[in-house]
Enzyme design. Structure first.
Site, PDB file in Angstrom:
ATOM      1  N   GLY A 191      54.687  23.145  23.388  1.00 36.34           N
ATOM      2  CA  GLY A 191      54.161  22.690  24.765  1.00 36.34           C
ATOM      3  C   GLY A 191      55.148  23.028  25.855  1.00 36.34           C
ATOM      4  O   GLY A 191      55.809  23.813  25.866  1.00 36.34           O
TER       5      GLY A 191
ATOM      6  N   GLU B 254      48.876  24.163  21.943  1.00 35.29           N
ATOM      7  CA  GLU B 254      49.371  22.821  21.016  1.00 35.29           C
ATOM      8  C   GLU B 254      50.176  21.759  22.171  1.00 35.29           C
ATOM      9  O   GLU B 254      51.347  21.716  21.675  1.00 35.29           O
ATOM     10  CB  GLU B 254      49.984  23.205  19.877  1.00 35.29           C
ATOM     11  CG  GLU B 254      48.976  24.227  19.108  1.00 35.29           C
ATOM     12  CD  GLU B 254      49.768  24.789  17.883  1.00 35.29           C
ATOM     13  OE1 GLU B 254      50.838  24.461  17.778  1.00 35.29           O
ATOM     14  OE2 GLU B 254      49.018  25.409  17.262  1.00 35.29           O
TER      15      GLU B 254
ATOM     16  N   GLY C 108      51.665  18.320  23.337  1.00 33.34           N
ATOM     17  CA  GLY C 108      51.872  17.065  22.907  1.00 33.34           C
ATOM     18  C   GLY C 108      52.572  16.025  23.812  1.00 33.34           C
ATOM     19  O   GLY C 108      51.968  15.345  24.758  1.00 33.34           O
ATOM     20  N   ARG C 109      53.872  16.277  24.031  1.00 32.57           N
ATOM     21  CA  ARG C 109      54.692  15.391  24.755  1.00 32.57           C
ATOM     22  C   ARG C 109      54.194  15.414  26.223  1.00 32.57           C
ATOM     23  O   ARG C 109      54.262  14.456  26.792  1.00 32.57           O
ATOM     24  CB  ARG C 109      56.103  15.922  24.642  1.00 32.57           C
ATOM     25  CG  ARG C 109      57.317  15.086  25.326  1.00 32.57           C
ATOM     26  CD  ARG C 109      58.544  15.753  25.349  1.00 32.57           C
ATOM     27  NE  ARG C 109      58.968  15.661  23.915  1.00 32.57           N
ATOM     28  CZ  ARG C 109      59.151  16.530  23.309  1.00 32.57           C
ATOM     29  NH1 ARG C 109      58.774  17.733  23.604  1.00 32.57           N
ATOM     30  NH2 ARG C 109      59.634  16.410  22.120  1.00 32.57           N
TER      31      ARG C 109
ATOM     32  N   ARG D   5      65.472   9.257  18.871  1.00 33.08           N
ATOM     33  CA  ARG D   5      66.149  10.562  19.352  1.00 33.08           C
ATOM     34  C   ARG D   5      67.114  10.078  20.584  1.00 33.08           C
ATOM     35  O   ARG D   5      67.990  10.600  20.720  1.00 33.08           O
ATOM     36  CB  ARG D   5      65.084  11.532  19.752  1.00 33.08           C
ATOM     37  CG  ARG D   5      64.156  12.416  18.844  1.00 33.08           C
ATOM     38  CD  ARG D   5      63.142  13.059  19.382  1.00 33.08           C
ATOM     39  NE  ARG D   5      62.390  13.609  18.585  1.00 33.08           N
ATOM     40  CZ  ARG D   5      61.439  14.611  18.559  1.00 33.08           C
ATOM     41  NH1 ARG D   5      60.992  14.785  19.779  1.00 33.08           N
ATOM     42  NH2 ARG D   5      60.791  15.050  17.485  1.00 33.08           N
TER      43      ARG D   5
ATOM     44  N   CYS E 225      71.295  -3.031  13.311  1.00 30.76           N
ATOM     45  CA  CYS E 225      72.449  -3.294  12.898  1.00 30.76           C
ATOM     46  C   CYS E 225      73.507  -2.113  12.511  1.00 30.76           C
ATOM     47  O   CYS E 225      73.879  -1.776  11.636  1.00 30.76           O
ATOM     48  CB  CYS E 225      72.478  -4.247  11.427  1.00 30.76           C
ATOM     49  SG  CYS E 225      74.146  -5.171  10.999  1.00 30.76           S
TER      50      CYS E 225
ATOM     51  N   TYR F 122      56.119  10.154  21.206  1.00 31.97           N
ATOM     52  CA  TYR F 122      57.266  10.078  20.138  1.00 31.97           C
ATOM     53  C   TYR F 122      57.849   8.807  19.730  1.00 31.97           C
ATOM     54  O   TYR F 122      58.708   8.604  19.049  1.00 31.97           O
ATOM     55  CB  TYR F 122      57.994  11.301  20.277  1.00 31.97           C
ATOM     56  CG  TYR F 122      57.646  12.458  19.982  1.00 31.97           C
ATOM     57  CD1 TYR F 122      57.445  13.025  18.735  1.00 31.97           C
ATOM     58  CD2 TYR F 122      57.235  13.243  21.171  1.00 31.97           C
ATOM     59  CE1 TYR F 122      56.848  14.253  18.511  1.00 31.97           C
ATOM     60  CE2 TYR F 122      56.874  14.674  20.856  1.00 31.97           C
ATOM     61  CZ  TYR F 122      56.630  15.138  19.606  1.00 31.97           C
ATOM     62  OH  TYR F 122      55.684  16.440  19.469  1.00 31.97           O
TER      63      TYR F 122
END
Length: 472
Positions: free
Chosen positions: A271, A309, A311-312, A348, A384, A413
């Site tokens: 993309g 294709e 997406g983001r 991420r 933690c 995501y």
């Protein structure tokens, strides 16, 4: 209305079809405060409706009209292309209601696992508008796709041998082969899929590889599609376009060798990168079309059907996360706000902050934009481990317990791909519906918040005594 720090202007991906010479680098803003005002209204209403509160300290939100606008912009940008199937990369937002919204808006679906295939089918995508991409398809996955009529792209030549064994006569599935054009990496190595040593596809520049690919098509009349994916985030448009232009040249070579038309479609995998620095949508789909045209003018002329294709780029700017500030303290001369949004939703961002930064803005306990003197804050999460920080030294109005922080551009995501560390419950996700009469924001539940009991069930509660019984 005052606006929260670090929130700028609203825009969508709506564009118009342009030539390579005139394609804009970014989409003009729809108004100086429209997006900020929309998010502020949604946060305020979510607090009032109880979707956000002390017992619901984290939630994700999807701008429904924004998603439709982005899909419209994609179709408009490709308006001059004679035959194209736009698919949504399910991995970017693997939530059935969101996928169903995209299907209703005219998208197909790209999936990369049995789970994603199940989600796409349940969301209502017809099998003929689904493409299965995965580097590790089992025989059963291949068999199922071929039986359903789902298109699939083989990742390697060995997978083609499996398809030889499993493909039923008369299968409706379009079958392709993924090649790696090996054009190099973008700014984020882990997101670049056309490097010399990428795990994906047949490495086209390796000695003898191109000839083996051509021969694979010569021997299989049912093999009619070529697929490549260069990467998205961190990859500049010229690099993406150069890699995808390889498909057209390879298709022409295959057709010449076969002696007639063999390749019928090209899958332009991957993309667009997303601008996370502000609300400007850049690059646009029109700029992408222009880059493809510049790299290979014949790529979009209609000889080959195209598959995309994305997406983001369709979802990122149409979603945000809102998290409650639980504690605020000082450490080593820094103000630290401990919130409920950390690596469990922003994985991420926490582990690769330079590559995946997010903007943060501040709201008061009632969901209104926070004002006051600006101080640098570390915005930390609840997990933690020490590195669970989503933003370092961000200038924000002084945060306090009960305030809210919004993480912008997180529609792809983030809330749909949670990390299960510390067994934190998955947050609720809600669609934001703009009211025509100006009556504010209404919400539709996309995913109900996970309960701690559900976490226990998912973690083997039904088999709690299994290890005791086996050792007795």
């Amino acid at each position: 209305m005052s606006l929260p720090t670090e929130t700028t202007t609203r825009t969508t991906s709506r564009t118009t079809t342009t030539t390579a010479a005139t394609a804009p680098a970014s989409t003009p803003a729809a108004g100086p405060t429209a997006k900020a005002a929309g998010i502020a209204a949604a946060v305020r209403q979510a607090v009032a409706d109880g979707l956000l509160g002390a017992d619901r300290p984290l939630a994700g939100f999807v701008d429904v009209q924004g998603v439709r606008d982005s899909v419209d912009g994609l179709h408009e940008a490709f308006g001059e292309v004679p035959d194209v199937l736009h698919t949504f990369a399910a991995k970017a937002c693997a939530l059935v209601p969101v996928l169903r919204l995209l299907a209703d808006a005219g998208m197909g679906c790209e999936v990369a696992s049995p789970g994603e295939l199940r989600l796409a089918l349940d969301a209502g995508f017809p099998p003929a508008r689904i493409v299965l991409d995965s580097p590790a398809k089992t025989r059963e996955e291949i068999r199922e796709a071929l039986a359903l009529g789902v298109a699939l792209n083989a990742d390697n030549l060995a997978e083609l041998d499996r398809i030889d064994e499993l493909r039923p006569t008369g299968s409706a599935s379009v079958v392709g082969l993924r090649v790696n054009p090996q054009v190099g990496a973008g700014a984020i190595g882990a997101m670049s899929t056309a490097t010399a040593h990428s795990k994906f596809g047949v490495a086209l520049r390796d000695p003898g590889a191109r000839e083996r690919v051509v021969e694979a098509f010569v021997r299989r009349p049912w093999l009619t599609r070529l697929h490549a994916h260069v990467g998205s985030q961190g990859c500049p448009l010229p690099l993406i376009a150069r890699g995808l232009a390889t498909l057209h040249r390879l298709a022409e070579e295959i057709d010449d060798r076969v002696g007639h038309r063999r390749i019928t479609s090209l899958d332009l995998g991957g993309g667009l990168p997303v601008n996370f620095a502000d609300d400007c949508v850049t690059p646009t789909y029109a700029a992408y079309v222009a880059a493809l045209t510049a790299a290979e003018p014949a790529l979009l002329d209609g000889r080959y059907r195209l598959v995309t294709e994305f997406g983001r780029s369709l979802l990122a700017k149409n979603g945000f996360l809102a998290a409650r500030v639980e504690y605020v303290k000082d450490a080593g001369g820094r103000r630290v706000a401990v919130t409920h949004a950390g690596a469990q939703v922003a994985t991420r961002t926490v582990f690769m902050p330079e590559a995946w930064p997010v903007r943060v803005s501040a709201y008061g306990p009632d969901g209104t934009p926070k004002e006051g003197p600006v101080l640098p804050h570390d915005v930390a999460g609840p997990l933690c481990f020490a590195g669970d920080v989503v933003a370092h030294e961000r200038p924000l109005p002084e945060l306090a317990e009960g305030d809210w922080v919004v993480l912008h551009d997180t529609g792809a995501y983030y809330f749909s791909a949670p990390w299960a560390y510390n067994s934190l419950p998955r947050p609720g996700v809600y669609g934001c519906l703009r009211q025509e009469d100006g009556g504010g924001v209404a919400f539709a539940t996309v995913r109900t918040p996970q309960t701690v009991r559900e976490i226990s069930v998912e973690s083997g509660l039904a088999h709690a005594d299994a290890l005791l019984e086996s050792s007795a």
